[in-house]
Design a protein around this motif. Structure first.
Motif, short mmCIF file in Angstrom:
data_model
loop_
_atom_site.label_atom_id
_atom_site.label_comp_id
_atom_site.label_asym_id
_atom_site.label_seq_id
_atom_site.Cartn_x
_atom_site.Cartn_y
_atom_site.Cartn_z
N ILE A 26 -5.30 -4.20 6.43
CA ILE A 26 -6.70 -3.77 5.62
C ILE A 26 -7.45 -2.49 6.20
O ILE A 26 -7.72 -1.76 5.13
CB ILE A 26 -7.15 -4.92 4.46
N ASN A 86 -6.80 1.42 0.28
CA ASN A 86 -5.18 0.11 0.17
C ASN A 86 -5.82 -0.08 -1.47
O ASN A 86 -6.66 -1.13 -2.13
CB ASN A 86 -6.54 -1.01 0.96
N ASN A 112 0.96 -1.28 -0.26
CA ASN A 112 -0.23 0.73 0.02
C ASN A 112 1.01 0.96 0.22
O ASN A 112 0.22 2.54 -0.72
CB ASN A 112 -0.95 -0.28 1.40
#
Length: 215
Positions: free
Chosen positions: A213, A166, A94
């Motif tokens: 996440i 994300n 990410n």
């Protein structure tokens, strides 16, 4: 040297020779050229002109990314996302996807489109581009396009919000419009297909990655 490497790779003015292409991009990389480093990483990843080696691919991608190469940032993010040459790390994936996207220049959306759709396209957080449909290549349809209805706009907004937090899970690149007048969301290819199908992948993650996440 990097340009010579590209000539050998694509057969521009010479016959295609992946070994020579690798030789020249490796020389370029050894001299500190970030594009050369990224190219060496690609050669190692795909086994072009050199034995395939994911560890070395990641090593060169990372060197290039740390020098500010946008393409390498995307590549190193993919390595972290899929565990290629390094341990799978969603948080690091990410980080690099976001860093890559922050440097992208986007195409301005036209004035004649739906105002709510234009607002999303022009949101600096999402870095979306208006994409000429004729410029889309190797399209894989994952769902039907549609008019700029509230449902379509909300779907795009949801995708963008998820991708902003994300990007290793979902990454929108922009919006296009086909010859029938239907709007299309251009996204990073998802191996599992639709968002619904990708949720299966999330269910199989380790708890640490699931928490990453959510963070």
């Amino acid at each position: 040297m990097q340009n010579v490497s590209l000539c050998y790779h694509f057969g521009i003015g010479v016959e295609i020779n992946y070994q020579k292409s690798f030789e020249y991009c490796k020389r370029s990389a050894d001299l500190g050229n970030e594009n050369g480093m990224n190219s060496v990483g690609k050669c190692y990843k795909h086994g072009k002109g050199v034995d395939q080696d994911n560890n070395k691919a990641f090593e060169y991608y990372e060197k290039s990314a740390n020098m500010g190469n946008k393409g390498a940032m995307y590549n190193v993010a993919g390595c972290y996302r899929n565990g290629i040459g390094t341990k799978r790390d969603i948080q690091s994936a990410n980080y690099w996807y976001k860093k890559n996207k922050s440097l992208l220049k986007t195409n301005k959306s036209p004035d004649h489109i739906n105002p709510e759709l234009k607002k999303i396209l022009d949101d600096e957080r999402f870095k979306l581009s208006w994409i000429d449909y004729k410029n889309l290549k190797n399209i894989k349809e994952r769902g039907k396009g549609g008019l700029a209805t509230q449902e379509f706009i909300q779907e795009l907004k949801n995708y963008c919000e998820i991708g902003y937090e994300n990007p290793s899970f979902l990454n929108c690149h922009g919006v296009s419009r086909n010859d029938d007048g239907d709007y299309i969301i251009a996204m990073m290819i998802a191996q599992k297909g639709s968002l619904r199908q990708n949720l299966v992948e999330v269910s199989q993650l380790e708890w640490r990655d699931k928490l990453n996440i959510l963070n």
